[in-house]
Design a protein around this motif. Structure first.
Motif, short mmCIF file in Angstrom:
data_model
loop_
_atom_site.label_atom_id
_atom_site.label_comp_id
_atom_site.label_asym_id
_atom_site.label_seq_id
_atom_site.Cartn_x
_atom_site.Cartn_y
_atom_site.Cartn_z
N LYS A 192 -19.07 -12.50 1.08
CA LYS A 192 -18.74 -13.42 2.17
C LYS A 192 -17.23 -13.57 2.31
O LYS A 192 -16.69 -13.63 3.43
CB LYS A 192 -19.39 -14.78 1.93
N ALA A 193 -16.53 -13.63 1.19
CA ALA A 193 -15.07 -13.73 1.22
C ALA A 193 -14.47 -12.49 1.85
O ALA A 193 -13.50 -12.58 2.62
CB ALA A 193 -14.54 -13.92 -0.20
N THR A 194 -15.03 -11.32 1.56
CA THR A 194 -14.55 -10.07 2.15
C THR A 194 -14.73 -10.09 3.66
O THR A 194 -13.84 -9.69 4.42
CB THR A 194 -15.28 -8.86 1.56
N LYS A 195 -15.90 -10.56 4.12
CA LYS A 195 -16.17 -10.60 5.56
C LYS A 195 -15.21 -11.55 6.28
O LYS A 195 -14.72 -11.25 7.37
CB LYS A 195 -17.62 -11.03 5.81
N ARG A 196 -14.93 -12.70 5.65
CA ARG A 196 -13.99 -13.65 6.25
C ARG A 196 -12.59 -13.05 6.33
O ARG A 196 -11.91 -13.13 7.37
CB ARG A 196 -13.95 -14.94 5.42
N ALA A 197 -12.15 -12.45 5.23
CA ALA A 197 -10.81 -11.85 5.20
C ALA A 197 -10.71 -10.67 6.17
O ALA A 197 -9.68 -10.48 6.84
CB ALA A 197 -10.47 -11.40 3.78
N ALA A 198 -11.78 -9.88 6.27
CA ALA A 198 -11.78 -8.74 7.19
C ALA A 198 -11.73 -9.22 8.64
O ALA A 198 -11.05 -8.59 9.48
CB ALA A 198 -13.03 -7.88 6.97
N LEU A 239 -5.08 -0.76 10.78
CA LEU A 239 -5.53 -1.96 10.07
C LEU A 239 -6.97 -2.31 10.40
O LEU A 239 -7.75 -2.69 9.53
CB LEU A 239 -4.61 -3.14 10.42
N PHE A 240 -7.34 -2.17 11.68
CA PHE A 240 -8.71 -2.49 12.10
C PHE A 240 -9.70 -1.55 11.40
O PHE A 240 -10.73 -2.00 10.89
CB PHE A 240 -8.83 -2.37 13.61
N MET A 241 -9.38 -0.26 11.38
CA MET A 241 -10.28 0.71 10.75
C MET A 241 -10.37 0.47 9.25
O MET A 241 -11.46 0.55 8.66
CB MET A 241 -9.79 2.13 11.04
N ALA A 242 -9.24 0.15 8.62
CA ALA A 242 -9.22 -0.08 7.17
C ALA A 242 -10.02 -1.32 6.82
O ALA A 242 -10.78 -1.34 5.84
CB ALA A 242 -7.79 -0.21 6.67
N ALA A 243 -9.86 -2.39 7.61
CA ALA A 243 -10.61 -3.63 7.36
C ALA A 243 -12.10 -3.41 7.54
O ALA A 243 -12.92 -3.87 6.74
CB ALA A 243 -10.13 -4.74 8.29
N THR A 244 -12.47 -2.68 8.58
CA THR A 244 -13.88 -2.39 8.84
C THR A 244 -14.49 -1.55 7.73
O THR A 244 -15.60 -1.83 7.26
CB THR A 244 -14.04 -1.65 10.19
N GLU A 245 -13.74 -0.53 7.28
CA GLU A 245 -14.25 0.36 6.25
C GLU A 245 -14.43 -0.37 4.93
O GLU A 245 -15.44 -0.19 4.24
CB GLU A 245 -13.28 1.54 6.08
N GLU A 246 -13.47 -1.21 4.56
CA GLU A 246 -13.59 -1.91 3.28
C GLU A 246 -14.69 -2.97 3.34
O GLU A 246 -15.40 -3.19 2.35
CB GLU A 246 -12.26 -2.55 2.88
N GLU A 247 -14.84 -3.61 4.48
CA GLU A 247 -15.93 -4.57 4.63
C GLU A 247 -17.28 -3.88 4.47
O GLU A 247 -18.18 -4.38 3.79
CB GLU A 247 -15.85 -5.24 6.01
#
Length: 392
Positions: A192-198, A239-247
């Protein structure tokens, strides 16, 4: 396709250079050599100075190498702290928008993650301060003869200061975003923390697009003029792609919590003899509807792995004469094997890290082969978990 090359090893960590880094490397050389002093409030280039082309581009090349080195130190700071916490670093890769330390596993402990995340910006701040002090020293020593060198030192110092501040912005997956996730993870689950940060990281990327096509504050700070900056939308996409991929990756590994290799491994249609022809292998693949096997000898000992990709490289007329042993990937011991009670997430991590599509599952006692686990089987299992199917 190989997209990066290994330059050297530092503290036992392979240092790699992604091909996209060459774009920024030569862009720095050209910009530093030709940017007129009148274009910025702060002297950031050698344009307008009476220098020969050889000296101008030599200093610019030094600036680019220093950029490379300080970026490497930023990533080494992350790696050093991570290793202090027992995390293995597989490599550091420098690419277009910065660097990336490939860790064996991102610590889910908030206290560990924020310490690892903040180490890089602190290193950049320290380097920025050091270069600024050198700049002041050069100005005091001889403001005329050392002007070009002073500008170089100031530029690298400002770059490191900007790198530290930009990385501390709470936009996942930058360092500030990871610090934010660590703080959130103290009050909620890691996923959940990852989703919020992403989500915050994606909103920040959207803001960068707007700034890039309207009024860019970064350019205003340097020049005093409002203007558009097409680099910002490009950075936003990254940044958008990196955040999406890590999420997505975090969600995938969360699904595998509690799942063992034995839940996913295949025990039937898992092996083929090493002495059968490739033609016979293709027939077996068609009959079994699978494309990966462990290869065993007459005694049943594991010798390697064979996949459809290896067979496809062999012309049809040669498949009647060549055997599986001729094209198999040799078994590499512990690197290619897991115990049946190991976490399934460990299998996925190893496949992604080592670019493997198949691993052997062995007995704890004798080390004998009891099955295989493949990337394809894992993908199907993960999709089932996403659909709500769980092991009873």
């Amino acid at each position: 396709m190989q997209t990066s090359i290994q330059l050297c090893k530092f503290m036992g960590i392979p240092i790699r250079l992604h091909f996209t880094f060459l774009f920024i490397f030569f862009a720095i050389i050209f910009s530093f050599a030709n940017m007129p002093q009148t274009e910025t409030r702060i002297p950031l280039g050698l344009g307008g100075l009476e220098l020969s082309p050889v000296i101008r581009y030599s200093l610019s090349a030094i600036a680019a190498v220093l950029f490379f080195f300080t970026l490497l130190l930023h990533e080494m700071a992350h790696s050093f702290v991570a290793m202090r916490f027992g995390t293995k670093i597989h490599s550091i890769t420098l690419f277009f928008f910065g660097g990336l330390a490939m860790m064996e596993d991102i610590p889910k402990s908030p206290d560990k993650e924020w310490r690892i995340a903040i180490a890089g910006p602190l290193m950049s701040l320290a380097l920025g301060g050091l270069f600024f002090l050198i700049y002041l020293g050069l100005k005091a020593l001889d403001p005329t003869n050392y002007r070009s060198v002073a500008i170089l030192v100031l530029t690298i110092g400002l770059f490191n200061g900007a790198l530290a501040v930009f990385n501390l912005l709470p936009a996942f997956p930058m360092d500030g975003g990871r610090i934010l996730r660590a703080l959130l993870a103290k009050r909620m689950s890691f996923l959940k923390a990852t989703k919020r940060a992403a989500l915050i990281g994606k909103l920040f990327a959207f803001a960068l697009v707007i700034m890039g096509f309207s009024r860019d504050p970064f350019t205003f700070i340097l020049t005093g003029k409002w203007s558009s900056n097409l680099w910002l939308p490009l950075l936003a996409i990254f940044l958008f792609m990196a955040a999406t991929e890590e999420e997505r990756a975090t969600a995938t590994f969360a699904l595998l919590d509690g799942i063992k290799v034995e839940n996913v491994m295949r025990t039937e249609r898992a092996t083929v003899p090493e002495d059968i022809t490739l033609s016979e292998l293709v027939n077996a693949m068609l009959a079994d509807k699978t494309t990966e096997y462990a290869v065993v000898d007459a005694r049943g000992d594991l010798k390697g792995f064979v996949t459809l990709d290896a067979v496809k490289k062999i012309p049809n007329d040669q498949r009647y004469f060549l055997h599986v042993s001729d094209v198999m990937i040799p078994y590499d011991g512990p690197r290619d094997a897991l115990l049946s009670d190991a976490p399934a997430s460990e299998a996925l991590k190893r496949m992604l890290r080592d670019r493997k599509s198949i691993l052997a599952v062995i007995e704890e006692a004798g080390g004998g082969l009891i099955g295989i686990i493949t990337k394809k089987d894992l993908s199907i299992y993960i999709e089932m978990l996403r659909g709500g199917v769980r092991v009873q």
